[in-house]
Design a protein around this motif. Sequence first.
Motif, PDB file in Angstrom:
ATOM      1  N   PHE A   1       0.836  -1.200   0.000  1.00  0.00           N
ATOM      2  CA  PHE A   1       0.000   0.000   0.000  1.00  0.00           C
ATOM      3  C   PHE A   1       0.869   1.248   0.000  1.00  0.00           C
ATOM      4  O   PHE A   1       2.078   1.192   0.257  1.00  0.00           O
ATOM      5  N   CYS A   2       0.240   2.375  -0.282  1.00  0.00           N
ATOM      6  CA  CYS A   2       0.900   3.674  -0.155  1.00  0.00           C
ATOM      7  C   CYS A   2      -0.136   4.679   0.324  1.00  0.00           C
ATOM      8  O   CYS A   2      -1.323   4.357   0.436  1.00  0.00           O
ATOM      9  N   ILE A   3       0.311   5.888   0.598  1.00  0.00           N
ATOM     10  CA  ILE A   3      -0.582   6.969   1.015  1.00  0.00           C
ATOM     11  C   ILE A   3      -0.573   8.039  -0.066  1.00  0.00           C
ATOM     12  O   ILE A   3       0.493   8.535  -0.443  1.00  0.00           O
ATOM     13  N   LEU A   4      -1.750   8.356  -0.577  1.00  0.00           N
ATOM     14  CA  LEU A   4      -1.904   9.395  -1.590  1.00  0.00           C
ATOM     15  C   LEU A   4      -2.676  10.557  -0.986  1.00  0.00           C
ATOM     16  O   LEU A   4      -3.740  10.360  -0.386  1.00  0.00           O
ATOM     17  N   ILE A   5      -2.156  11.765  -1.120  1.00  0.00           N
ATOM     18  CA  ILE A   5      -2.836  12.962  -0.608  1.00  0.00           C
ATOM     19  C   ILE A   5      -3.055  13.917  -1.769  1.00  0.00           C
ATOM     20  O   ILE A   5      -2.098  14.445  -2.333  1.00  0.00           O
ATOM     21  N   ASP A   6      -4.316  14.139  -2.102  1.00  0.00           N
ATOM     22  CA  ASP A   6      -4.674  14.989  -3.245  1.00  0.00           C
ATOM     23  C   ASP A   6      -4.987  16.397  -2.757  1.00  0.00           C
ATOM     24  O   ASP A   6      -6.100  16.693  -2.327  1.00  0.00           O
TER      25      ASP A   6
ATOM     26  N   ASP B   1      -4.502   0.610  -1.787  1.00  0.00           N
ATOM     27  CA  ASP B   1      -4.088  -0.789  -1.800  1.00  0.00           C
ATOM     28  C   ASP B   1      -3.607  -1.157  -3.202  1.00  0.00           C
ATOM     29  O   ASP B   1      -4.377  -1.087  -4.161  1.00  0.00           O
ATOM     30  N   PHE B   2      -2.345  -1.558  -3.305  1.00  0.00           N
ATOM     31  CA  PHE B   2      -1.790  -1.894  -4.615  1.00  0.00           C
ATOM     32  C   PHE B   2      -2.401  -3.168  -5.204  1.00  0.00           C
ATOM     33  O   PHE B   2      -2.536  -3.286  -6.420  1.00  0.00           O
ATOM     34  N   LYS B   3      -2.773  -4.115  -4.356  1.00  0.00           N
ATOM     35  CA  LYS B   3      -3.294  -5.390  -4.854  1.00  0.00           C
ATOM     36  C   LYS B   3      -4.697  -5.243  -5.428  1.00  0.00           C
ATOM     37  O   LYS B   3      -5.013  -5.765  -6.497  1.00  0.00           O
ATOM     38  N   THR B   4      -5.563  -4.529  -4.698  1.00  0.00           N
ATOM     39  CA  THR B   4      -6.948  -4.357  -5.155  1.00  0.00           C
ATOM     40  C   THR B   4      -7.124  -3.122  -6.025  1.00  0.00           C
ATOM     41  O   THR B   4      -8.186  -2.915  -6.609  1.00  0.00           O
ATOM     42  N   LYS B   5      -6.061  -2.298  -6.089  1.00  0.00           N
ATOM     43  CA  LYS B   5      -6.102  -1.048  -6.858  1.00  0.00           C
ATOM     44  C   LYS B   5      -7.302  -0.194  -6.440  1.00  0.00           C
ATOM     45  O   LYS B   5      -8.088   0.270  -7.250  1.00  0.00           O
ATOM     46  N   SER B   6      -7.415  -0.011  -5.132  1.00  0.00           N
ATOM     47  CA  SER B   6      -8.568   0.726  -4.596  1.00  0.00           C
ATOM     48  C   SER B   6      -8.211   1.414  -3.285  1.00  0.00           C
ATOM     49  O   SER B   6      -7.184   1.120  -2.660  1.00  0.00           O
ATOM     50  N   ILE B   7      -9.104   2.327  -2.876  1.00  0.00           N
ATOM     51  CA  ILE B   7      -8.963   3.031  -1.596  1.00  0.00           C
ATOM     52  C   ILE B   7      -9.468   2.119  -0.485  1.00  0.00           C
ATOM     53  O   ILE B   7     -10.579   1.593  -0.564  1.00  0.00           O
ATOM     54  N   VAL B   8      -8.665   1.928   0.548  1.00  0.00           N
ATOM     55  CA  VAL B   8      -9.123   1.117   1.683  1.00  0.00           C
ATOM     56  C   VAL B   8      -9.446   1.983   2.909  1.00  0.00           C
ATOM     57  O   VAL B   8     -10.212   1.576   3.770  1.00  0.00           O
ATOM     58  N   LYS B   9      -8.864   3.170   2.965  1.00  0.00           N
ATOM     59  CA  LYS B   9      -9.147   4.117   4.042  1.00  0.00           C
ATOM     60  C   LYS B   9      -9.030   5.528   3.492  1.00  0.00           C
ATOM     61  O   LYS B   9      -8.233   5.794   2.590  1.00  0.00           O
ATOM     62  N   LYS B  10      -9.826   6.449   4.050  1.00  0.00           N
ATOM     63  CA  LYS B  10      -9.672   7.850   3.680  1.00  0.00           C
ATOM     64  C   LYS B  10      -9.979   8.746   4.876  1.00  0.00           C
ATOM     65  O   LYS B  10     -10.838   8.420   5.696  1.00  0.00           O
ATOM     66  N   TYR B  11      -9.252   9.853   4.948  1.00  0.00           N
ATOM     67  CA  TYR B  11      -9.331  10.736   6.107  1.00  0.00           C
ATOM     68  C   TYR B  11      -9.174  12.198   5.684  1.00  0.00           C
ATOM     69  O   TYR B  11      -8.695  12.497   4.588  1.00  0.00           O
TER      70      TYR B  11
END
Length: 215
Positions: A65-70, A84-94
Amino acid sequence: MKVFAVIFALSIVFSCTNESKGNRHLVADSPVKEENRPEADLFKMAAKGKDALKFCTSEKLNTDFCILIDMSLHSGIKRFFVWDFKTKSIVKKYLVGHGCGSNQWSADGSKDNPQFSNEDGSHLSSLGKYKLWGRGHSDWGINIKYLMHGLEETNTNALKRYIVFHSWDRMSDDEVFPKGSPEGWGCPTVSNNAMKEIDPIIQESGKPVLMWIYQ
């Protein structure tokens, strides 16, 4: 008498017309605000996620995984994403705060138009890729911080400027739009509860984690 009746009738028509116009104006106000609420661009994020995985692989960073901040998003909506790199999706957002610059500390003066700098003393956040590595004690929030090693020309002074990832009591768990998140001196800050969720994920990874702040 007839003249009076005509005047009375015209006054009712005029009054109803104005009221109708006024009602249309009032009804239109609400949807406009809703339409102005920004949303995350998932296509843009997927592209960032793809590039991030290539970078993490080449630099031997965590590839789970990594953290992306837009930072192009309003600070009152959730723009901190655990990708999440495996599912290619957001798993958490804050929610996440940014630097106040010359604006008032802890206010939301640049909630929809933040500025960025790599200069010491600017009190602004810096764009670019960071390696999160080095967990330590923070005087803020739940007293946990992660060192942010700047990996690009836009953020090389992060350690020198004491820019770290930490939580802050003033940060909300829930979105506050149209208000913005409180602004500090450049650190990406999240709520205490957010850090309680993110911290174990980073610890369990066993490898440095990519945090990519972009606009």
